[in-house]
Scaffold this active site. Structure first.
Site, short mmCIF file in Angstrom:
data_model
loop_
_atom_site.label_atom_id
_atom_site.label_comp_id
_atom_site.label_asym_id
_atom_site.label_seq_id
_atom_site.Cartn_x
_atom_site.Cartn_y
_atom_site.Cartn_z
N ARG A 69 0.84 -1.19 0.00
CA ARG A 69 0.00 0.00 0.00
C ARG A 69 0.88 1.25 0.00
NH1 ARG A 69 -1.72 1.11 4.35
NH2 ARG A 69 -1.00 -0.63 5.61
N TYR A 208 -1.64 -3.80 -6.82
CA TYR A 208 -1.30 -4.59 -5.63
C TYR A 208 -2.25 -4.38 -4.45
CZ TYR A 208 1.53 -7.20 -2.35
OH TYR A 208 1.94 -8.14 -1.45
N LYS A 217 -9.50 -2.34 1.99
CA LYS A 217 -9.24 -1.14 2.81
C LYS A 217 -10.07 0.05 2.32
CE LYS A 217 -6.46 -3.71 4.86
NZ LYS A 217 -6.00 -3.92 6.20
N HIS A 237 -10.30 -2.21 11.71
CA HIS A 237 -9.19 -3.03 11.24
C HIS A 237 -8.90 -4.09 12.31
CE1 HIS A 237 -4.73 -3.05 9.67
NE2 HIS A 237 -5.46 -3.93 9.04
N SER A 259 -1.02 -3.04 10.55
CA SER A 259 -0.67 -3.95 9.46
C SER A 259 0.59 -4.74 9.81
CB SER A 259 -0.45 -3.16 8.18
OG SER A 259 -1.61 -2.43 7.87
N ALA A 260 0.55 -6.03 9.54
CA ALA A 260 1.67 -6.94 9.80
C ALA A 260 2.09 -6.95 11.27
CB ALA A 260 2.86 -6.63 8.88
N CYS A 261 1.11 -6.84 12.18
CA CYS A 261 1.42 -6.88 13.62
C CYS A 261 0.67 -8.00 14.35
CB CYS A 261 1.13 -5.54 14.26
SG CYS A 261 2.32 -4.28 13.78
N ASP A 284 -8.91 -9.62 9.50
CA ASP A 284 -8.43 -8.28 9.12
C ASP A 284 -9.45 -7.17 9.34
OD1 ASP A 284 -6.19 -6.78 8.01
OD2 ASP A 284 -7.37 -6.49 6.21
N ASN A 374 6.73 -8.07 2.29
CA ASN A 374 5.26 -7.95 2.26
C ASN A 374 4.66 -8.95 1.27
OD1 ASN A 374 2.76 -6.77 3.07
ND2 ASN A 374 2.72 -5.55 1.19
N ARG A 376 2.51 -11.97 0.07
CA ARG A 376 1.22 -12.34 0.68
C ARG A 376 0.62 -13.57 0.01
NH1 ARG A 376 -1.43 -8.48 4.52
NH2 ARG A 376 0.21 -6.95 4.82
N ARG A 407 3.43 -2.80 17.86
CA ARG A 407 4.80 -3.27 18.09
C ARG A 407 5.53 -2.25 18.93
NH1 ARG A 407 7.29 -7.11 14.29
NH2 ARG A 407 5.54 -7.79 13.01
P1 GTP Z 1 -2.20 -7.22 7.90
O1 GTP Z 1 -2.69 -8.34 7.04
O2 GTP Z 1 -1.08 -6.44 7.26
O3 GTP Z 1 -3.27 -6.32 8.39
O4 GTP Z 1 -1.43 -7.86 9.13
P2 GTP Z 1 -1.77 -8.79 10.39
O5 GTP Z 1 -2.02 -7.94 11.58
O6 GTP Z 1 -2.76 -9.83 10.06
O7 GTP Z 1 -0.35 -9.43 10.63
P3 GTP Z 1 0.15 -10.94 10.72
O8 GTP Z 1 -0.63 -11.79 11.69
O9 GTP Z 1 0.23 -11.48 9.35
O10 GTP Z 1 1.61 -10.70 11.33
C1 GTP Z 1 2.71 -10.62 10.56
C2 GTP Z 1 3.99 -10.49 11.31
O11 GTP Z 1 3.86 -10.42 12.72
C3 GTP Z 1 4.90 -11.65 11.01
O12 GTP Z 1 6.21 -11.15 10.88
C4 GTP Z 1 4.77 -12.49 12.26
O13 GTP Z 1 5.88 -13.31 12.45
C5 GTP Z 1 4.63 -11.44 13.34
N1 GTP Z 1 3.89 -11.92 14.52
C6 GTP Z 1 2.59 -12.29 14.58
N2 GTP Z 1 2.24 -12.67 15.83
C7 GTP Z 1 3.35 -12.52 16.59
C8 GTP Z 1 3.64 -12.74 17.98
O14 GTP Z 1 2.79 -13.13 18.76
N3 GTP Z 1 4.91 -12.46 18.38
C9 GTP Z 1 5.88 -12.00 17.53
N4 GTP Z 1 7.10 -11.75 18.01
N5 GTP Z 1 5.65 -11.80 16.21
C10 GTP Z 1 4.40 -12.05 15.74
C1 SPV Z 2 -2.72 -4.20 5.52
O1 SPV Z 2 -1.76 -3.56 5.03
O2 SPV Z 2 -3.21 -3.90 6.64
C2 SPV Z 2 -3.30 -5.34 4.79
C3 SPV Z 2 -2.82 -5.62 3.43
O3 SPV Z 2 -4.16 -6.02 5.33
S1 SPV Z 2 -3.55 -4.63 2.22
O4 SPV Z 2 -4.81 -5.25 1.82
O5 SPV Z 2 -2.62 -4.57 1.09
O6 SPV Z 2 -3.82 -3.31 2.73
MN MN Z 3 -4.78 -5.21 7.33
#
Ligand code: GTP
Ligand code: SPV
Ligand code: MN
Length: 599
Positions: A69, A208, A217, A237, A259-261, A284, A374, A376, A407
């Site tokens: 994004r 993408y 989103k 979210h 995102s990614a947390c 999500d 990133n 997916r 984080r």
């Molecule tokens: P979006 O799809 O981007 O909205 O993200 P999300 O919140 O669904 O993130 P996701 O669960 O895919 O987390 C991705 C990252 O977080 C990866 O690098 C994982 O390894 C890390 N991660 C997830 N859960 C944990 C946790 O409990 N501890 C740690 N240390 N890392 C975590």
């Molecule tokens: C995010 O970035 O929080 C996602 C991936 O879930 S995207 O759909 O590309 O925004």
């Molecule tokens: Mn998301």
């Protein structure tokens, strides 16, 4: 003569503007899905994976400049700039339309224009909403097949009714005889533009994820958040999980993490505590509305997962790995010599040779990662072994608790509980997190990401906080309890203190027990934290000093946050809800009192 529908009128208008070679009204059939892959393979964007290893699955490589994004090119075009708020890029609707019209004009020349009627939420559910996306990307069509309910049935459901028009183009018209790029895009002229008052979306230049799959989103968060404000509901979210204790009592928990947390991971968690069960409702997005009984009910408006691949393994998230056994799309992962996929963290030892996400030879000695950070997967939620049987219930599931988290390497403890809804909104409003690869920009930089909605709130964030606060004023029964969690605290060596993933079930258990009124707490300046034996840490390799560090309420650390929260709140001027400045003042004085008493 049958009457022309609103969809037909809009399609005609877009056709005249974009001048495609053909128009396809998407049916949503498996044959149509297969056709998209034939096109994507022919263009060189996709390859079919080894059918015995990963049946009916595809690997796609995007343009290296189109991998996430792009928040700097995402706009909210309300009439008044103040209504978009400091949390959004703004342009007036008039100026944005003047910018976009020449870009969209003729932008689909030489391409097919696909019309995708889609429903966010089960078709016909009173909580669901319908959109129509027009796109010139077969990758988007294939992705929408998985991520939404789409096709003929949705078109029938629209009838002569309303829908959110979502216009998307990769922004690369083709001249006669011109060879197409394998992943056409136009990153130098990128616009992801939202018109909240008209409820319209225009996206140009990217193919993408969240830039291009406009149901996600753009619609389900940015436009839906403005609809929710008007309608007294919430578009968030958030993941939704179902948790069942050993006695068979069920609770539903929603959680907002940037995102990614960790949302996908938490939603599919395998509990490490015996006889507890966690199931998945969504990973999500969560739309919440009040039910007749006054409780908040949540639905997952999506039909699939678009999840972060790196870090996903049989150890960290076995349910995701099992979901991914067949019928998947993998974007920007690495390909093995056997025609399967690999990414960092999938196995302890990387394969000796791979084709990386850019299509180049890769060995463990290579300088770059094999998969893009990133990268997916796209997969139907139906394939997830832990989907709760009620995940598609039209009325949603009653939410007992809401988690906020980010984080944070320091200061924020493993878990704390807000004393009440308003304090919970306060903690949600100050969530901060280190930036991840999900969005273009500086990774690791700390920023405030209130309610994990910074990039996704379609209006002024201060008005959004006020909307959250007002829910308490209108609530007829107890609202969900609110928790602030942090799986990412680090020790002096920079290692995560908390093992996370399945072990997060220990924290969920404490929250569950609190909802049942069963667990003890200690009152602190930042709310309630677990009593020393409140969370079961048995069997973990954690020393008592590490446990203390994890749960510690750092008075000095929190006091240091106060001026930065103040400065941040100041960006919202007089729109900031007075309830929040009051919460901040009260937090400050509680912290100062605590500091005094320890001196
Ligand atoms: P979006 O799809 O981007 O909205 O993200 P999300 O919140 O669904 O993130 P996701 O669960 O895919 O987390 C991705 C990252 O977080 C990866 O690098 C994982 O390894 C890390 N991660 C997830 N859960 C944990 C946790 O409990 N501890 C740690 N240390 N890392 C975590
Ligand atoms: C995010 O970035 O929080 C996602 C991936 O879930 S995207 O759909 O590309 O925004
Ligand atoms: Mn998301």
């Amino acid at each position: 003569m049958p009457q022309t529908t609103k969809v037909e009128t809009w399609v005609q208008k877009v056709k005249e503007l974009c001048q495609p070679e053909n128009i396809v009204i998407c049916s949503g059939t498996p044959e149509e899905y297969d056709q998209m892959w034939e096109l994507l393979i022919e263009s060189g964007a996709a390859r079919r994976l080894n059918n015995t290893k990963r049946p009916n699955s595809y690997i796609v490589r995007s343009d290296p400049d189109d991998v996430a994004r792009v928040e700097s090119r995402t706009f909210v075009c309300s009439h008044e700039e103040e209504d978009a708020g400091p949390n959004n890029n703004w342009m007036s609707p008039k100026d944005m339309k003047a910018t976009l019209t020449p870009l969209f004009s003729g932008c689909m020349r030489g391409r097919t224009m696909y019309v995708i009627p889609f429903s966010m939420g089960p078709i016909g559910s009173p909580i669901a909403h319908i959109g129509v996306q027009i796109t010139d990307s077969p990758y988007v069509v294939a992705s929408m097949h998985i991520m939404t309910r789409m096709g003929r049935a949705v078109l029938d459901a629209i009838g002569s009714g309303d829908f959110v028009p979502c216009l998307h183009s990769v922004g690369k018209p083709l001249c006669k005889g011109e060879a197409d790029a394998s992943w056409p895009c136009n990153p130098n002229q990128l616009y992801v533009a939202h018109f909240p008052e008209e409820r319209q979306i225009f996206s140009f230049g990217s193919g993408y994820g969240g830039n291009a799959l406009l149901g996600k989103k753009c619609f389900a968060l940015r436009i839906a958040s403005t609809m929710a404000r008007e309608g007294g509901w919430l578009a968030e979210h958030m993941l939704i999980l179902k948790i069942t204790n050993p006695e068979g009592i069920v609770r539903y928990i929603a959680g907002a993490f940037p995102s990614a947390c960790g949302k996908t991971n938490l939603a599919m968690l395998v509990p490490t505590i015996p006889n507890w069960q966690v199931e998945t409702v969504g990973d999500d997005i969560c739309w919440m509305q009040f039910g007749d009984d006054g409780r908040l009910y949540g639905i997952n408006p999506e039909a699939g997962f678009f999840g972060v691949a790196p870090g996903t393994s049989m150890q960290s998230n076995p349910n995701a790995m099992l979901t991914l056994r067949k019928n998947c799309i993998f974007t920007n992962v690495a390909e093995t010599d056997e025609g399967d996929v690999w990414w960092e963290g999938m196995t302890e030892k990387p394969p000796a040779h791979l084709i990386d996400w850019r299509g180049e030879d890769w060995t463990p000695d290579s300088a770059n990662t094999a998969a893009h950070p990133n990268a997916r997967f796209t997969v139907s939620a139906r394939q997830c072994p832990t989907m709760a049987e009620e995940w598609e219930d039209r009325s949603g599931v009653p939410i007992s608790a809401i988690l906020f988290g980010g984080r944070r390497a320091t200061v924020v403890p493993l878990v704390n509980e807000s004393a009440n809804w308003i304090q919970g909104v306060f903690f949600g409003s100050i969530v901060s997190s280190e930036k991840t690869a999900a969005a273009a920009g500086n990774i690791g930089k700390l920023r405030r990401d209130p309610m994990a909605m910074l990039p996704f709130c379609g209006y002024n964030m201060a008005d959004y906080w006020q909307h959250w606060i007002n829910l308490a004023k209108n609530a007829t029964t107890k609202l969900p309890s609110i928790y602030y969690v942090n799986w990412f605290r680090k020790d002096e060596n920079g290692d995560f203190l908390w093992p996370g993933f399945g072990e997060n079930s220990r924290v969920l258990k404490w929250i569950f027990d609190r909802c049942e009124g069963n667990a003890e707490v200690i009152k602190t300046p930042i709310g309630n934290v677990p009593s020393p034996d409140g969370i079961d840490f048995s069997g973990l390799k954690l020393s008592s000093s590490q446990i203390e560090h994890l749960l510690k309420v750092e008075i000095d650390g929190w006091l240091k946050e106060i001026p930065s929260i103040k400065a941040y709140y100041k960006e919202y001027h007089d729109r900031l809800p007075k309830e929040l400045s009051k919460e901040l003042e009260e937090l400050k004085s509680r912290l100062e009192d605590a500091k005094q008493s320890t001196l």
